[in-house]
Design a protein around this motif. Structure first.
Motif, PDB file in Angstrom:
ATOM      1  N   CYS A 183       0.856  -1.199   0.000  1.00 32.61           N
ATOM      2  CA  CYS A 183       0.000   0.000   0.000  1.00 32.61           C
ATOM      3  C   CYS A 183       0.891   1.248   0.000  1.00 32.61           C
ATOM      4  CB  CYS A 183      -0.912   0.012   1.220  1.00 32.61           C
ATOM      5  SG  CYS A 183      -2.045  -1.407   1.308  1.00 32.61           S
ATOM      6  N   VAL A 202      -4.742  -3.292   6.238  1.00 37.36           N
ATOM      7  CA  VAL A 202      -5.276  -3.068   7.586  1.00 37.36           C
ATOM      8  C   VAL A 202      -5.224  -4.333   8.440  1.00 37.36           C
ATOM      9  CG1 VAL A 202      -6.754  -1.146   6.906  1.00 37.36           C
ATOM     10  CG2 VAL A 202      -7.622  -3.488   6.726  1.00 37.36           C
ATOM     11  N   LYS A 214      -7.248  -4.993   2.263  1.00 44.38           N
ATOM     12  CA  LYS A 214      -7.675  -3.596   2.128  1.00 44.38           C
ATOM     13  C   LYS A 214      -6.584  -2.661   2.626  1.00 44.38           C
ATOM     14  CE  LYS A 214     -11.242  -0.316   3.584  1.00 44.38           C
ATOM     15  NZ  LYS A 214     -12.475  -0.114   4.414  1.00 44.38           N
ATOM     16  N   CYS A 215      -6.275  -1.644   1.848  1.00 43.97           N
ATOM     17  CA  CYS A 215      -5.246  -0.679   2.246  1.00 43.97           C
ATOM     18  C   CYS A 215      -5.825   0.321   3.241  1.00 43.97           C
ATOM     19  CB  CYS A 215      -4.710   0.060   1.022  1.00 43.97           C
ATOM     20  SG  CYS A 215      -3.599  -0.933  -0.007  1.00 43.97           S
ATOM     21  N   PRO A 216      -5.021   0.816   4.179  1.00 47.67           N
ATOM     22  CA  PRO A 216      -5.506   1.800   5.156  1.00 47.67           C
ATOM     23  C   PRO A 216      -5.761   3.143   4.493  1.00 47.67           C
ATOM     24  CG  PRO A 216      -3.145   1.478   5.385  1.00 47.67           C
ATOM     25  CD  PRO A 216      -3.607   0.439   4.412  1.00 47.67           C
ATOM     26  N   SER A 217      -6.566   3.965   5.138  1.00 51.14           N
ATOM     27  CA  SER A 217      -6.932   5.272   4.568  1.00 51.14           C
ATOM     28  C   SER A 217      -5.727   6.184   4.397  1.00 51.14           C
ATOM     29  CB  SER A 217      -7.975   5.952   5.454  1.00 51.14           C
ATOM     30  OG  SER A 217      -7.467   6.148   6.778  1.00 51.14           O
TER      31      SER A 217
END
Length: 329
Positions: A183, A202, A214-217
């Motif tokens: 990411c 995450v 899922k990549c972090p914000s």
């Protein structure tokens, strides 16, 4: 998934990522990729600087490097362990096997010119606590010739894979794996520690080829998972060569006797949009529609003259850059 070989470009004690401009740098690295590799590498399009590459894909002028491994003899002297060609990478002059993995076509953003990153912690001397499948660095102890025992994915074998150096001789060689985050913050091509601009999903560090997290914000852009494999030729090191106390005799070139401090460096250098096209087209292995390759007789010729003049092949009293006795600490 791209999987391709890159022959050895140079063995040298410089590090343009962590110690730019320093000649010599603290420890020896083995380097593959384009011939733009130098003590200082400008944050620019490396593909426009290099004139050749040691990689099978001749559009890839990136550089990949890791710490070397040394063998400590019973008399206290050291010798660098050579690398050998990996499985299905026949003809390579040792070097590194490189993977670029994505969840599927058109699901990742390729790196931009000037991008660079680092994986691992050279100062680590204890397990990460992540568990073997999530660790970003491991070793596989091949049990015999022709990569015997190579059954599981990297870092998945409960018997032959270890996070630190193997504790028994490896008659078929040792394969190192170094896995990079997948990411990116979408803005910075680098960061002061060469790590903060990238991140893990995450759910924590992803296993090899598991890239659907899922990549972090904070790091919303998914990039290809870069994975390096290095096969060290320990085929001639037998139990009779090991220390009489049974301790394992391998040492990373930064003085680490545990192997936990294994690490990798990456400077992006693919020409134009070739990496993006490869990821979008869901290419597999060492061939890809729209990309060209070169045979290893040509790739093996792409080398760089070492910047530091020191013995990198013979027996030495101490590992280059390490104080006497430090490698045993």
């Amino acid at each position: 998934m791209l999987r391709f070989g890159c022959s050895q470009t140079v063995i040298d004690r410089i590090d343009p990522l962590v110690d730019p401009g320093k000649i010599p740098s603290p420890h020896v690295h083995q380097v593959v990729g384009g011939n733009a590799f130098n003590a200082t590498m400008p944050v620019t399009n490396i593909a426009s600087v290099a004139s050749c590459t040691s990689c099978q894909f001749d559009q890839d002028f990136s550089n990949y490097w890791t710490a070397s491994i040394y063998f400590k003899a019973r008399n206290g002297t050291y010798k660098r362990v050579e690398t050998m060609a990996n499985a299905q990478v026949n003809g390579a002059n040792g070097g590194i096997t490189v993977y670029y993995t994505s969840p599927g076509a058109k699901q990742v953003t390729a790196f931009k010119p000037g991008f660079r990153m680092f994986s691992g912690d050279p100062n680590r001397r204890t397990p990460s606590g992540l568990g073997m499948k999530a660790t970003q660095s491991c070793y596989r102890c091949f049990t015999g010739p022709n990569f015997q025992g190579n059954t599981y994915s990297p870092c998945f074998d409960p018997k032959l894979d270890t996070e630190g150096f193997p504790t028994t001789p490896c008659p078929g060689g040792i394969r190192s794996s170094v896995i990079f985050p997948l990411c990116w913050d979408g803005k910075n091509l680098d960061s002061p520690n060469h790590i903060d601009h990238v991140a893990h999903p995450v759910g924590g560090p992803a296993s090899f080829a598991v890239t659907n997290g899922k990549c972090p914000s904070t790091h919303p852009v998914k990039i290809p998972q870069v994975h390096l494999e290095i096969v060290w030729d320990t085929t001639k090191i037998t139990k009779a060569d090991w220390p009489t106390d049974g301790s394992q005799p391998l040492v990373l070139s930064n003085g680490d006797t545990t192997g936990y401090g294994q690490h990798g460096d990456y400077v992006f250098g693919w020409k134009d949009d070739t990496l993006q096209r490869a990821m979008d087209n869901a290419c597999f292995g060492p061939t890809c529609k729209g990309l060209t390759t070169q045979a290893f007789p040509a790739a093996n010729k792409c080398t760089v003259k070492p910047a530091v003049k020191e013995d990198s092949a013979g027996w030495v009293k101490e590992i280059p850059g390490q104080m006497a006795g430090m490698a045993g600490m």
